[in-house]
Design a protein around this motif. Structure first.
Motif, PDB file in Angstrom:
ATOM      1  N   PHE A  14      37.641 -19.394  48.992  1.00 47.09           N
ATOM      2  CA  PHE A  14      38.002 -18.319  47.944  1.00 47.09           C
ATOM      3  C   PHE A  14      39.552 -17.886  48.450  1.00 47.09           C
ATOM      4  O   PHE A  14      40.629 -17.951  47.787  1.00 47.09           O
ATOM      5  CB  PHE A  14      37.271 -17.195  47.763  1.00 47.09           C
ATOM      6  N   GLU A  32      42.359 -20.008  46.004  1.00 45.12           N
ATOM      7  CA  GLU A  32      42.295 -19.168  44.908  1.00 45.12           C
ATOM      8  C   GLU A  32      43.387 -18.005  45.184  1.00 45.12           C
ATOM      9  O   GLU A  32      44.238 -17.558  44.301  1.00 45.12           O
ATOM     10  CB  GLU A  32      41.032 -18.433  44.294  1.00 45.12           C
ATOM     11  N   ASN A  65      34.962 -12.515  44.108  1.00 45.92           N
ATOM     12  CA  ASN A  65      35.550 -11.884  43.123  1.00 45.92           C
ATOM     13  C   ASN A  65      34.819 -10.572  42.773  1.00 45.92           C
ATOM     14  O   ASN A  65      35.512  -9.369  42.554  1.00 45.92           O
ATOM     15  CB  ASN A  65      35.486 -12.810  41.772  1.00 45.92           C
TER      16      ASN A  65
END
Length: 278
Positions: free
Chosen positions: A14, A18, A54
């Motif tokens: 992640f 991202e 997230n």
């Protein structure tokens, strides 16, 4: 591979894939968290099928925006715009998470990563221009799959500016979307504001914008450095509250047959999904 080892890899990926260019804070925190067994154990309580990084970051963000007092807020630009703190934020972040572990677990075990990125409409607009060109003069019927709060169903009400000086929509509209065009091709834009005769969003768990708790969670999912995105969300929510789009809860494959039967025959159907437009 053990569960926490797999989760550590998820946080590293992640951070690597991202976060760059989007959130230096989350990039740093997630790399460090991936090496921390105590916080990985908390993150392991994430709701099944949901992206743990997230959820975890949103849970912390939620608690901070709800007024949790801690020096870690100094690293969150949306909470402390004049932040002057430098150095590694992780030790302070870790202390906050351990102090609020029960609250974090409660949030990540019950909530969903359910965002509504209004900026995606800037990519959708040219597609609608093509649809309008194929059936000139016909009104549009909009059906969005995975609509979240339904804000991307209202794309025809926003204002758009592209880096090649193309503009579309009301230039004084509070929701202003700007985009940079890369390459030689230019996106087509509608010649006029279309008439929309039908719009509905389908989602397994649609976000009710009349529910303050649901809206606050939607806000918490916006990353701290994305201050412009947060403001865009606020503007879109404010505009939508007086005339919210129709949203249906359930599996799209089950809902679609009945929805499609109710669409006016003299309209152009636009069936779309925008999750891949991040």
């Amino acid at each position: 591979m053990q569960e926490l080892d797999r989760l550590a890899l998820t946080f590293h990926r992640f951070a690597e894939l991202e976060c760059p260019g989007m959130s230096s804070l989350y990039e740093s925190l997630c790399h460090s968290l991936a090496e921390e067994q105590d916080l990985l154990a908390l993150a392991a309580n994430a709701r099944s099928g949901q992206p743990a990084p997230n959820l975890f970051m949103a849970a912390v963000h939620w608690l901070l925006t709800k007024g949790a007092q801690h020096t870690v807020t100094e690293y969150y630009p949306d909470i402390s715009p004049e932040m002057t703190t430098h150095g590694d934020p992780y030790p302070i972040f870790r202390s906050f998470c351990l102090e609020h572990g029960d609250e974090i677990v409660d949030l990540i075990s019950t909530r969903l990563v359910q965002t509504n990125v209004v900026r995606r409409c800037a990519v959708l607009l040219p597609a609608f221009a093509v649809a309008m060109g194929r059936d000139a003069g016909q009104p549009l019927s909009l059906v969005e799959i995975g609509a979240s709060a339904g804000l991307n169903l209202l794309w025809d009400r926003y204002s758009y500016t592209y880096s090649d000086a193309q503009r579309w929509g009301d230039p004084d509209h509070p929701v202003q979307l700007s985009s940079i065009i890369r390459g030689d091709l230019r996106p087509p834009l509608p010649d006029s504001i279309p008439k929309v005769v039908f719009r509905v969003g389908l989602d397994l768990s649609p976000v009710d914008i009349s529910d303050p708790d649901a809206v606050d969670w939607l806000r918490a999912l916006v990353w701290p450095e994305r201050v412009d995105e947060a403001q865009m969300l606020e503007d879109a929510l404010e505009m939508a509250k007086d005339d919210p789009p129709r949203l249906l809860a359930g599996d799209a494959l089950e809902l679609l047959p009945e929805v499609l039967e109710s669409i006016p025959l003299d309209s152009t159907l636009c069936l779309y999904h925008s999750n891949t437009l991040n």
